[in-house]
Motif scaffolding. Sequence first.
Motif, PDB file in Angstrom:
ATOM      1  N   GLU A  66       2.286  -3.916   0.812  1.00 43.87           N
ATOM      2  CA  GLU A  66       3.198  -3.620   1.822  1.00 43.87           C
ATOM      3  C   GLU A  66       4.855  -4.241   1.847  1.00 43.87           C
ATOM      4  O   GLU A  66       4.450  -5.454   1.682  1.00 43.87           O
ATOM      5  CB  GLU A  66       2.260  -3.557   2.922  1.00 43.87           C
ATOM      6  CG  GLU A  66       2.563  -4.825   3.839  1.00 43.87           C
ATOM      7  CD  GLU A  66       2.374  -5.213   5.520  1.00 43.87           C
ATOM      8  OE1 GLU A  66       2.358  -4.385   6.051  1.00 43.87           O
ATOM      9  OE2 GLU A  66       1.622  -5.272   5.679  1.00 43.87           O
ATOM     10  N   SER A 164       3.787  -4.339   8.725  1.00 42.83           N
ATOM     11  CA  SER A 164       2.635  -3.997   9.659  1.00 42.83           C
ATOM     12  C   SER A 164       2.505  -5.393  10.969  1.00 42.83           C
ATOM     13  O   SER A 164       2.584  -5.268  12.444  1.00 42.83           O
ATOM     14  CB  SER A 164       1.364  -4.144   8.992  1.00 42.83           C
ATOM     15  OG  SER A 164       0.562  -5.574   8.614  1.00 42.83           O
ATOM     16  N   ALA A 165       2.869  -6.448  10.993  1.00 37.91           N
ATOM     17  CA  ALA A 165       3.542  -7.733  12.383  1.00 37.91           C
ATOM     18  C   ALA A 165       4.265  -7.174  12.481  1.00 37.91           C
ATOM     19  O   ALA A 165       3.756  -7.184  13.994  1.00 37.91           O
ATOM     20  CB  ALA A 165       3.350  -9.361  11.053  1.00 37.91           C
ATOM     21  N   ASN A 168       3.309  -4.067  14.662  1.00 38.97           N
ATOM     22  CA  ASN A 168       2.376  -4.612  15.905  1.00 38.97           C
ATOM     23  C   ASN A 168       1.498  -3.404  14.884  1.00 38.97           C
ATOM     24  O   ASN A 168       0.832  -3.256  16.123  1.00 38.97           O
ATOM     25  CB  ASN A 168       2.934  -4.691  17.074  1.00 38.97           C
ATOM     26  CG  ASN A 168       1.257  -5.209  17.729  1.00 38.97           C
ATOM     27  OD1 ASN A 168       0.904  -6.131  17.426  1.00 38.97           O
ATOM     28  ND2 ASN A 168       1.349  -4.940  19.264  1.00 38.97           N
ATOM     29  N   GLN A 169       1.244  -3.385  13.895  1.00 36.95           N
ATOM     30  CA  GLN A 169       0.446  -2.159  13.588  1.00 36.95           C
ATOM     31  C   GLN A 169      -0.866  -2.516  12.726  1.00 36.95           C
ATOM     32  O   GLN A 169      -0.990  -4.065  12.239  1.00 36.95           O
ATOM     33  CB  GLN A 169       0.937  -1.165  12.600  1.00 36.95           C
ATOM     34  CG  GLN A 169       2.151  -0.960  13.087  1.00 36.95           C
ATOM     35  CD  GLN A 169       2.902   0.903  12.439  1.00 36.95           C
ATOM     36  OE1 GLN A 169       2.840   0.290  11.382  1.00 36.95           O
ATOM     37  NE2 GLN A 169       3.520   1.550  12.650  1.00 36.95           N
ATOM     38  N   PRO A 170      -2.019  -2.454  12.240  1.00 36.86           N
ATOM     39  CA  PRO A 170      -2.724  -2.593  11.289  1.00 36.86           C
ATOM     40  C   PRO A 170      -2.600  -3.279  10.392  1.00 36.86           C
ATOM     41  O   PRO A 170      -1.360  -2.221   9.755  1.00 36.86           O
ATOM     42  CB  PRO A 170      -4.289  -1.532  10.868  1.00 36.86           C
ATOM     43  CG  PRO A 170      -3.668  -1.007  12.717  1.00 36.86           C
ATOM     44  CD  PRO A 170      -2.242  -0.593  13.061  1.00 36.86           C
ATOM     45  N   THR A 171      -3.266  -4.458   9.573  1.00 38.30           N
ATOM     46  CA  THR A 171      -2.855  -4.627   8.218  1.00 38.30           C
ATOM     47  C   THR A 171      -3.495  -3.536   7.385  1.00 38.30           C
ATOM     48  O   THR A 171      -4.909  -3.599   7.235  1.00 38.30           O
ATOM     49  CB  THR A 171      -3.510  -6.251   7.894  1.00 38.30           C
ATOM     50  OG1 THR A 171      -2.696  -6.856   9.499  1.00 38.30           O
ATOM     51  CG2 THR A 171      -3.050  -6.446   6.579  1.00 38.30           C
ATOM     52  N   PRO A 172      -2.643  -2.951   6.340  1.00 39.24           N
ATOM     53  CA  PRO A 172      -3.313  -2.628   5.115  1.00 39.24           C
ATOM     54  C   PRO A 172      -3.745  -3.306   4.209  1.00 39.24           C
ATOM     55  O   PRO A 172      -3.903  -4.626   4.414  1.00 39.24           O
ATOM     56  CB  PRO A 172      -1.978  -1.966   4.778  1.00 39.24           C
ATOM     57  CG  PRO A 172      -0.835  -3.191   4.796  1.00 39.24           C
ATOM     58  CD  PRO A 172      -1.544  -3.723   5.812  1.00 39.24           C
TER      59      PRO A 172
END
Length: 431
Positions: A66, A164-165, A168-172
Amino acid sequence: MIYGLPLVMNYAVFYDYFVNKGGSAFKAPPNQLYNTARVYTPADTTIVTPNSDTPYSFVAMDLRAEPFVVCNPQIEKSRYFSVQLVDFYTFNFGYMGSRASGNDPKCAMITGPEWKGTKPDGIDKVFQSGTDFAFALIRTQLFNSSDLENVKKIQSGYRAETLSAFLNQPTPPAAPPMDWPKIDKDTAKADPFAYLNFVLGLAPPVGPASVEIPMRDRFAKIGIEAGKPFDATVLSPSQKSAIELGMKSAMGKIKEKIANLGSEENGWRVAMHGFGDRAAYNGDYALRSAAALAGIYGNDAVEALYPILARTSDRKAPDTSANKYTLTFPAGQLPPANAFWSVTMYDAKTQLLIDNPINRYLVNSPMLPEMKKNADGSLTIYIQKDAPASDRASNWLPAPNGPAYIVMRIYWPKEAAMDGKWKPPVVQLVK
């Protein structure tokens, strides 16, 4: 050799700084910001010709899974800072900072070479790296020794995190773990093409890099191929001999390129196109190698101009084992910088900072209030290995007991420096 030298040099630095946890130069693993809360000294030997003006911050970015985000805090207008983005080719592919984006808080997103997507909210600009790994080199101006705590506060405000951090979303899903080959000066010299193959595996020939496909096809005929082992044992004696001769010839051409970088102005080599992105080099791989060998990770000229002293008033390279020199800036003719300027001393044999009794590795514009001007308003710097008379001590630039490598830095140069109206003055041999 001409093509691959910067890639192998860069990998050696990357390994020391971000992989070799047991090494003295280790900073932090990839995707983790590291702040150096001091300027560089002779103890710092991983990078040639490091500056000693600006404490460095570093983050190596793994862009395979990402994108990555780098943010700066609010920084007072009087203080220069820059965020230089460098890929594994050693191309400078983007900038943030005082010149490029100002001193207000900003966030940039850095993507891998094959990323396709849209800019999310909260991101001011997107930069695309040409390689799967890249790093950000952050310089924060230090005014004087008592200013260090202020620099530390600024450094604590830099942010570096995955997209993602940041959102504040899920980590791929994570990219596969890397098996980084150990490298040092001896192994790099003994088997440079094995390292080049490894690095090429992180540099897919896509996008602008697709121009390299025909060249890489030629490389493959002698075993230089992305991600493949390089087995010198399968080469015939004539092939080995040809490669050795080619490497020797290439190094000669690179050194010749260094000797003729840019134009000579009063004994200083001034290059307007020594560092830059892929477009700036325009396929001149000898120039890319020369730039890396002269001072890897140099800035684009618009960010920092680097006059390098080639000859003094006697038309010889500077040697301070027996000679003394002076550098005098006439009144009103200091280096024209929007930020600041410096003159830094290195040992020419190593291009590293030198030990000296007063721990002074440079003279720069923040030091002007403590320096002594001449009666006519000019400023003279005394370049010598032994301390000058006490009335000149404030203007002393300590030098090695041997050949000297002297680099001027003009951060965020003004137009007069860029168009040649201002020229660095001749360094005078004291007779």
